[in-house]
Design an enzyme around this catalytic site. Structure first.
Site, PDB file in Angstrom:
ATOM      1  N   CYS A 190       3.684   0.333  13.163  1.00  0.00           N
ATOM      2  CA  CYS A 190       5.133   1.842  11.941  1.00  0.00           C
ATOM      3  C   CYS A 190       5.619   2.786  13.058  1.00  0.00           C
ATOM      4  O   CYS A 190       6.769   2.327  13.239  1.00  0.00           O
ATOM      5  CB  CYS A 190       4.621   2.242  11.042  1.00  0.00           C
ATOM      6  SG  CYS A 190       3.863   0.882  10.249  1.00  0.00           S
ATOM      7  N   ASN A 196      -4.929   3.214  11.302  1.00  0.00           N
ATOM      8  CA  ASN A 196      -4.746   1.954  12.172  1.00  0.00           C
ATOM      9  C   ASN A 196      -4.408   2.136  12.968  1.00  0.00           C
ATOM     10  O   ASN A 196      -4.220   1.244  13.814  1.00  0.00           O
ATOM     11  CB  ASN A 196      -3.515   1.921  11.107  1.00  0.00           C
ATOM     12  CG  ASN A 196      -2.685   2.784  11.452  1.00  0.00           C
ATOM     13  OD1 ASN A 196      -2.916   3.983  10.105  1.00  0.00           O
ATOM     14  ND2 ASN A 196      -1.182   2.962  11.424  1.00  0.00           N
ATOM     15  N   ALA A 218       0.657  -1.013  -0.673  1.00  0.00           N
ATOM     16  CA  ALA A 218       0.505  -0.668   0.127  1.00  0.00           C
ATOM     17  C   ALA A 218       1.214   1.631  -0.115  1.00  0.00           C
ATOM     18  O   ALA A 218       0.895   2.560  -0.841  1.00  0.00           O
ATOM     19  CB  ALA A 218      -0.820  -0.029   0.854  1.00  0.00           C
ATOM     20  N   THR A 219       1.379   1.363   0.610  1.00  0.00           N
ATOM     21  CA  THR A 219       2.988   2.271   0.796  1.00  0.00           C
ATOM     22  C   THR A 219       3.166   2.711  -0.967  1.00  0.00           C
ATOM     23  O   THR A 219       3.242   3.966  -0.533  1.00  0.00           O
ATOM     24  CB  THR A 219       4.455   1.739   0.842  1.00  0.00           C
ATOM     25  OG1 THR A 219       3.768   1.712   3.258  1.00  0.00           O
ATOM     26  CG2 THR A 219       5.363   3.245   1.385  1.00  0.00           C
ATOM     27  N   SER A 237      -3.799  -3.027   1.036  1.00  0.00           N
ATOM     28  CA  SER A 237      -2.785  -3.720   1.293  1.00  0.00           C
ATOM     29  C   SER A 237      -3.104  -5.648   0.812  1.00  0.00           C
ATOM     30  O   SER A 237      -4.271  -5.418   2.162  1.00  0.00           O
ATOM     31  CB  SER A 237      -2.307  -3.132   2.503  1.00  0.00           C
ATOM     32  OG  SER A 237      -1.006  -4.262   2.716  1.00  0.00           O
ATOM     33  N   THR A 245       7.661  -7.076 -13.409  1.00  0.00           N
ATOM     34  CA  THR A 245       6.976  -8.579 -13.488  1.00  0.00           C
ATOM     35  C   THR A 245       6.014  -9.090 -12.222  1.00  0.00           C
ATOM     36  O   THR A 245       6.515  -8.968 -11.370  1.00  0.00           O
ATOM     37  CB  THR A 245       7.763  -9.525 -13.545  1.00  0.00           C
ATOM     38  OG1 THR A 245       8.765  -9.715 -14.911  1.00  0.00           O
ATOM     39  CG2 THR A 245       7.151 -11.342 -14.324  1.00  0.00           C
ATOM     40  N   HIS A 304      -1.465  -8.217   2.910  1.00  0.00           N
ATOM     41  CA  HIS A 304      -1.527  -8.718   4.666  1.00  0.00           C
ATOM     42  C   HIS A 304      -2.377  -8.105   5.509  1.00  0.00           C
ATOM     43  O   HIS A 304      -2.593  -8.155   6.891  1.00  0.00           O
ATOM     44  CB  HIS A 304       0.199  -8.495   4.983  1.00  0.00           C
ATOM     45  CG  HIS A 304       0.595  -7.591   4.708  1.00  0.00           C
ATOM     46  ND1 HIS A 304       0.608  -6.999   6.448  1.00  0.00           N
ATOM     47  CD2 HIS A 304       0.829  -5.939   4.281  1.00  0.00           C
ATOM     48  CE1 HIS A 304       1.061  -5.454   6.302  1.00  0.00           C
ATOM     49  NE2 HIS A 304       1.040  -4.847   5.144  1.00  0.00           N
ATOM     50  N   GLN A 344      -7.120  -0.200   5.819  1.00  0.00           N
ATOM     51  CA  GLN A 344      -7.882  -0.372   7.611  1.00  0.00           C
ATOM     52  C   GLN A 344      -9.119  -0.632   7.541  1.00  0.00           C
ATOM     53  O   GLN A 344     -10.419  -1.324   7.843  1.00  0.00           O
ATOM     54  CB  GLN A 344      -7.592   0.500   8.520  1.00  0.00           C
ATOM     55  CG  GLN A 344      -6.278  -0.037   8.549  1.00  0.00           C
ATOM     56  CD  GLN A 344      -4.949  -1.017   9.538  1.00  0.00           C
ATOM     57  OE1 GLN A 344      -5.938  -1.671   9.876  1.00  0.00           O
ATOM     58  NE2 GLN A 344      -4.275  -0.953   9.852  1.00  0.00           N
TER      59      GLN A 344
HETATM   60  N1  PLP Z   1      -1.615   3.037   5.511  1.00  0.00           N
HETATM   61  C1  PLP Z   1      -2.206   2.234   6.500  1.00  0.00           C
HETATM   62  C2  PLP Z   1      -3.792   2.676   6.927  1.00  0.00           C
HETATM   63  C3  PLP Z   1      -1.576   0.747   7.730  1.00  0.00           C
HETATM   64  O1  PLP Z   1      -1.913   0.543   8.404  1.00  0.00           O
HETATM   65  C4  PLP Z   1      -0.176   1.031   6.572  1.00  0.00           C
HETATM   66  C5  PLP Z   1       0.273  -0.665   6.714  1.00  0.00           C
HETATM   67  O2  PLP Z   1       0.501   0.084   8.385  1.00  0.00           O
HETATM   68  C6  PLP Z   1       0.031   1.186   5.703  1.00  0.00           C
HETATM   69  C7  PLP Z   1      -0.928   2.453   4.762  1.00  0.00           C
HETATM   70  C8  PLP Z   1       0.856   0.095   4.478  1.00  0.00           C
HETATM   71  O3  PLP Z   1       0.721  -0.571   3.716  1.00  0.00           O
HETATM   72  P1  PLP Z   1       1.464  -1.860   3.376  1.00  0.00           P
HETATM   73  O4  PLP Z   1       3.032  -2.655   4.466  1.00  0.00           O
HETATM   74  O5  PLP Z   1       1.191  -2.810   2.533  1.00  0.00           O
HETATM   75  O6  PLP Z   1       3.064  -0.601   2.990  1.00  0.00           O
END
Ligand code: PLP
Length: 371
Positions: free
Chosen positions: A317, A152, A72-73, A197, A235, A199, A180
């Site tokens: 994080c 989050n 997601a980042t 994301s 890829t 995961h 989230q």
């Molecule tokens: N945005 C939110 C609200 C998150 O909780 C997270 C992960 O902790 C991210 C973005 C980043 O996701 P990713 O781990 O897929 O980069």
């Protein structure tokens, strides 16, 4: 054999669903074709990637395209690229909420180097943005407003639909970090971009995606072989894409069952942690996230004492980076209150016994601190 801790950190990441694992295995073991190859093996992999893309996109608004990314980042970084075209039209302001994830906050900050003004909008003591104040900050110079659906750290839900309307009234775009909430909380139709994301929804790590409304121009973020319509070369992994797709489909199939389960766990947790105070709004929140504090508790000590429960002191994080929680600070909490806050995250694979046992372990460790 050491016993696994009770896992209550489902905002940091979620366990892989068994169905997702099963969906991935053939793409790791047998079907090794490159989805960008023209021959039969490649076409088979490409077809599976497109099925997965549709599965993931089906939980997002219509009239858009979905680009796979590594996380997601990465997807958020990709989405911010849309501001370049708006700058050419005289828009040089980016607004983000103060409670955004570092993926949004730090990416926004980096746009100062591209000549953008970056403004952080405060949140209220309940963690929710004031639409009136935000409306005053957005103007005709604004290129992008970024606001997350579910926080989050504290789980509160922002009024994203209204935020997107405010952005649109001034011709700005609205990027929503729905990481989230995706698959669990309704996503409004009027947002322009959404980052997700795998995961966080019982899918694999290493894959995320950006959904983009038709008609929005994105510059390529990674140059190379021109994959993902030239926006993100490299890829694709059919195994990761299929895992993401299956995880999304499971969220849809199990939506009501999962929601009822989370409600039951949250009700139990609120009873078990009745002596603690909830950080952020009581009602406008995703119930799988319980961020609570208790005066005088030394959370650093608690975390080293409590080995039987995997939980978090603030955001994973933030704690991973050693930075104090900017979200709890934005609520107006005192440093001592921030240091006495913990985050418990419940998920599909937790049981009522997990909550009972974890609360017993945590509360006993807290009592031991008072002796
Ligand atoms: N945005 C939110 C609200 C998150 O909780 C997270 C992960 O902790 C991210 C973005 C980043 O996701 P990713 O781990 O897929 O980069």
């Amino acid at each position: 054999m050491t016993k696994e801790p009770i896992y209550l950190d489902n905002q940091a990441t979620t366990p892989l669903a068994p169905e997702v694992f099963d969906a991935m295995v053939p793409w790791l073991r047998d079907n090794f074709g490159n989805p960008h190859s023209a021959h039969l093996l490649g076409r088979k992999a490409a077809a599976a990637v497109e099925v997965a893309r549709d599965q993931v996109a089906s939980l997002l608004p219509e009239n858009g395209k979905l680009f796979f990314a590594g996380s997601a980042t990465e997807a958020i970084n990709l989405g911010f690229g849309a501001v370049h075209a708006l700058k050419a039209a005289g828009r040089n302001k980016i607004i983000v909420l103060d409670s955004e994830h570092a993926a949004v906050r730090d990416t926004a900050q980096s746009y100062k180097e591209h000549g953008f003004m970056v403004e952080r909008h405060p949140i209220g003591p309940d963690g929710i943005v004031s639409l009136e104040q935000l409306g005053r900050m957005i103007d005709d110079k604004t290129a992008l407003v970024a606001a997350m659906l579910v926080n989050n750290e504290i789980g509160v839900i922002q009024p994203v639909e209204a935020i997107a309307n405010l952005a649109h009234e001034h011709g700005a775009l609205m990027l929503c970090d729905v990481v989230q909430g995706y698959g669990r909380v309704a996503i409004p139709d009027n947002i322009d971009m959404a980052a997700i994301s795998a995961h966080k929804i019982y899918g694999p790590k290493g894959i995320g995606a950006l959904w983009v409304r038709e008609g929005i121009d994105l510059p390529p973020m990674i140059q190379g072989g021109g994959q993902e319509k030239g926006i993100r070369s490299g890829t694709l992994s059919p195994a990761l894409c299929n895992g993401f797709g299956r995880a999304a489909a499971l969220c849809a199939e199990r939506h009501d069952v999962d929601a009822a389960h989370i409600q039951t766990l949250a009700d139990k947790a609120r009873t078990c942690f009745a002596d603690w105070t909830i950080n952020g709004a009581m009602d406008q929140r995703y119930l799988g996230n319980l961020n609570i504090r208790r005066d005088g508790v030394d959370v650093a000590r608690l975390m080293s004492d409590v080995r039987g429960v995997a939980f978090s002191a603030g955001s994973a994080c933030a704690s991973g980076s050693g930075r104090p929680s900017h979200v709890l600070a934005a609520l107006g909490l005192e440093p001592a209150q921030i240091k006495s806050s913990i985050r418990l995250g419940f998920g599909r694979y937790n049981s009522l016994e997990d909550i009972e046992m974890a609360s017993k372990i945590i509360n006993e460790a807290v009592e031991a601190q008072r002796i």
